[in-house]
Design a protein around this motif. Structure first.
Motif, mmCIF file in Angstrom:
data_model
loop_
_atom_site.group_PDB
_atom_site.id
_atom_site.type_symbol
_atom_site.label_atom_id
_atom_site.label_comp_id
_atom_site.label_asym_id
_atom_site.label_seq_id
_atom_site.Cartn_x
_atom_site.Cartn_y
_atom_site.Cartn_z
ATOM 1 N N LEU A 164 4.723 -108.915 55.988
ATOM 2 C CA LEU A 164 5.407 -108.216 54.883
ATOM 3 C C LEU A 164 4.413 -107.495 53.970
ATOM 4 O O LEU A 164 4.755 -106.492 53.343
ATOM 5 N N ILE A 165 3.177 -108.003 53.914
ATOM 6 C CA ILE A 165 2.198 -107.349 53.029
ATOM 7 C C ILE A 165 1.868 -105.947 53.552
ATOM 8 O O ILE A 165 1.738 -105.002 52.772
ATOM 9 N N ASN A 166 1.785 -105.821 54.876
ATOM 10 C CA ASN A 166 1.491 -104.487 55.423
ATOM 11 C C ASN A 166 2.655 -103.531 55.191
ATOM 12 O O ASN A 166 2.459 -102.344 54.918
ATOM 13 N N ILE A 167 3.864 -104.062 55.284
ATOM 14 C CA ILE A 167 5.045 -103.221 55.020
ATOM 15 C C ILE A 167 5.043 -102.777 53.558
ATOM 16 O O ILE A 167 5.274 -101.602 53.240
ATOM 17 N N ALA A 168 4.737 -103.723 52.660
ATOM 18 C CA ALA A 168 4.700 -103.384 51.221
ATOM 19 C C ALA A 168 3.644 -102.306 50.968
ATOM 20 O O ALA A 168 3.895 -101.335 50.237
ATOM 21 N N ARG A 169 2.487 -102.480 51.586
ATOM 22 C CA ARG A 169 1.409 -101.484 51.384
ATOM 23 C C ARG A 169 1.852 -100.106 51.888
ATOM 24 O O ARG A 169 1.579 -99.083 51.268
ATOM 25 N N ARG A 170 2.545 -100.093 53.019
ATOM 26 C CA ARG A 170 3.011 -98.825 53.606
ATOM 27 C C ARG A 170 4.024 -98.147 52.665
ATOM 28 O O ARG A 170 3.959 -96.946 52.434
ATOM 29 N N ILE A 171 4.930 -98.943 52.125
ATOM 30 C CA ILE A 171 5.935 -98.366 51.206
ATOM 31 C C ILE A 171 5.243 -97.791 49.979
ATOM 32 O O ILE A 171 5.550 -96.677 49.535
ATOM 33 N N GLU A 172 4.295 -98.546 49.452
ATOM 34 C CA GLU A 172 3.578 -98.064 48.260
ATOM 35 C C GLU A 172 2.884 -96.733 48.569
ATOM 36 O O GLU A 172 2.972 -95.778 47.791
ATOM 37 N N GLU A 173 2.222 -96.686 49.740
ATOM 38 C CA GLU A 173 1.494 -95.479 50.144
ATOM 39 C C GLU A 173 2.455 -94.283 50.241
ATOM 40 O O GLU A 173 2.182 -93.198 49.705
ATOM 41 N N LEU A 174 3.605 -94.501 50.873
ATOM 42 C CA LEU A 174 4.584 -93.411 51.038
ATOM 43 C C LEU A 174 5.115 -92.952 49.687
ATOM 44 O O LEU A 174 5.202 -91.757 49.402
ATOM 45 N N ALA A 175 5.464 -93.928 48.841
ATOM 46 C CA ALA A 175 6.078 -93.583 47.552
ATOM 47 C C ALA A 175 5.088 -92.841 46.651
ATOM 48 O O ALA A 175 5.450 -91.833 46.028
ATOM 49 N N LEU A 176 3.848 -93.318 46.616
ATOM 50 C CA LEU A 176 2.886 -92.703 45.691
ATOM 51 C C LEU A 176 2.460 -91.301 46.129
ATOM 52 O O LEU A 176 1.858 -90.567 45.355
ATOM 53 N N ALA A 177 2.816 -90.937 47.370
ATOM 54 C CA ALA A 177 2.488 -89.582 47.843
ATOM 55 C C ALA A 177 3.719 -88.677 47.831
ATOM 56 O O ALA A 177 3.655 -87.514 48.233
ATOM 57 N N ASP A 178 4.850 -89.204 47.378
ATOM 58 C CA ASP A 178 6.109 -88.462 47.455
ATOM 59 C C ASP A 178 6.446 -87.846 46.082
ATOM 60 O O ASP A 178 6.400 -88.548 45.055
ATOM 61 N N SER A 179 6.816 -86.562 46.080
ATOM 62 C CA SER A 179 7.019 -85.877 44.794
ATOM 63 C C SER A 179 8.159 -86.505 43.976
ATOM 64 O O SER A 179 8.124 -86.486 42.748
#
Ligand code: CMC
Length: 428
Positions: free
Chosen positions: A336-351
């Motif tokens: 779940l930590i990798n999934i959380a990191r992936r979501i954070e990465e996607l969100a912080l790059a999304d306008s």
């Protein structure tokens, strides 16, 4: 010279005082507005309303700053001690050695529940949500300790605060044991606050739970990071209940109910549900982000966004680092930590998230942290409440001692029918 704001209504001008806090933040004082102008203000959700003056917690949401009584939360990362922070928040200064000993002794002396309270636990179904039990049992404490309804001096107040802070952990642990049909484990007076909680949660009558020092530290830090957050939904609830001169047990029980919702403390549970769903293949991180942006969907990216923080929540930053340490220490490989990191990465790059300044909040990583400590998901918000309790008590006390406070009683703009006549039943 004191600053004022000028308000013009129908050509008439009014001068309104501006008050300034110690960190330079300003507010227009409208306490006389209705008397002078006949008008009220309209601010649903209170996003622009200062409800009190407070010396407890300072947040700068733009810069991502959080301080307890002036001390940045980051200062508590080394040798974290929740009891010290509780004392600091409630009494306004870090305790010296004697004060700390005295307060800790009060916590130990008050760790047991009245034996008859056990019957209350037995009355709840095993499937009862622990937050419902917690709120009910904190209110039940007021049946056993009503000598504290009138708090005559500082000593009585300290005793009441110690009772609440000590007993909430026993109630929390007992509600968990009840949900599993396990025997209650009584508190061990030799253990410190967090160790004692973990003992009551996980020891068995024939096997003492071993508490690793790193895990005790992580528990302390987690509670500290939740300990106060100025005028949030649950704290404002506690203050509103207190404003009618209700006692501290009743006010904090109401605080637990306000914390329960998914937009507030309940978010930590929902984050885990979301990560689990992704892990089980129900949805991908990319779909999650898409749904969060879809205005036709009620889905929100749980653990993201905050009314006050328009920057990375400093608590989330600390928890994120702590999660790595605990997972390594416990040799846990949590997908779940990798999934959380992936979501954070996607969100912080999304306008969408960038434009709205939506960053991870305290709840985004706290669930993974609690999971690593062995805490089940339905207890996450209960742990949040345990952490927030000193903040509620501190805010309750501050308001209780403020002789200028009045009962909280907002007004409204009525949008219903104008006067109508009553129609007798036979004519309807
Ligand atoms: N996912 C998607 N969109 C969001 C989110 C999110 N998590 N949070 C805010 N937005 C959007 C919202 O739709 C709105 O968009 P638009 O301007 O296009 O209408 C904009 O961002 C502003 O949001 P808001 O709802 O006006 O902000 P708020 O200050 O009223 O709400 C919040 C704050 C924390 C309730 C909200 O961000 C949220 O629902 N977050 C998810 C739940 C959550 O993680 N709660 C824990 C908060 S931190 C711990 C605590 O205090 O308990």
């Amino acid at each position: 010279m004191a600053q004022t704001a000028t308000l013009t209504i129908d050509g008439k001008t009014y001068e309104l005082p501006i008050i300034v806090g110690t960190e330079g933040e300003k507010a227009i004082d409208i306490t006389k507005l209705r008397d002078q102008t006949g008008l009220i203000t309209y601010d649903p959700g209170f996003g622009n309303t200062g409800s009190c003056k407070s010396a407890i917690t300072f947040i700068d949401g733009e810069k991502g700053i959080l301080r307890y009584r002036g001390i940045p939360v980051e200062a508590f990362e080394t040798n974290p001690n929740f009891v010290e922070v509780a004392y600091l928040l409630i009494f306004g200064h870090l305790p010296n050695a004697q004060e700390k000993l005295n307060f800790s002794e009060r916590l130990t002396k008050n760790e047991l529940l009245n034996e008859s309270m056990k019957h209350h636990f037995e009355g709840f179904p095993v499937t009862a949500p622990p937050m419902a039990i917690l709120s009910a049992m904190i209110n039940t404490l007021s049946c056993y300790h009503h000598q504290f309804f009138e708090l005559e001096d500082n000593d009585a107040f300290m005793e009441m605060a110690a009772r609440l802070i000590s007993k909430i952990r026993t109630i929390a642990a007992f509600s968990y044991r009840r949900s599993l049909g396990l025997p209650f484990i009584y508190p061990d007076p030799k253990l410190r606050y967090c160790a004692n909680f973990l003992h009551m949660m996980f020891s068995l009558p024939y096997e003492q739970y071993y508490i690793e020092p790193e895990i005790e530290d992580a528990m302390n830090l987690l509670l500290i990071l939740h300990a106060d957050h100025e005028q949030n939904c649950s704290t404002s609830t506690v203050r509103i209940v207190e404003s009618s001169e209700a006692n501290c047990f009743a006010s904090c029980a109401a605080g637990v109910c306000a914390l329960w919702g998914r937009l507030h403390g309940g978010a930590n549970e929902k984050v885990l549900e979301m990560l689990e769903k992704i892990h089980q293949g129900g949805i991908t991180p990319e779909e999650c982000i898409k749904m969060a942006k879809d205005k036709n969907s009620s889905f929100r990216l749980m653990g993201f966004g905050h009314r006050v923080y328009k920057n990375y929540d400093p608590r989330a930053k600390i928890i994120k680092t702590m999660v790595d340490k605990v997972l390594t220490k416990r040799k846990i490989n949590d997908p779940l930590i990798n999934i959380a990191r992936r979501i954070e990465e996607l969100a912080l790059a999304d306008s969408y998230f960038i434009d709205r300044k939506l960053y991870p909040n305290v709840d985004f990583y706290s669930g993974i942290m609690l999971r690593a400590l062995g805490i089940p998901t339905n207890m996450f918000t209960v742990i949040f409440a345990m952490g927030r309790l000193p903040g509620w008590i501190a805010q309750w006390r501050e308001q209780h001692m403020d002789s200028s406070m009045r009962i909280a009683r907002p007004r409204q703009i009525y949008i219903g029918n104008n006067e109508m006549s009553f129609v007798p039943l036979e004519q309807r």
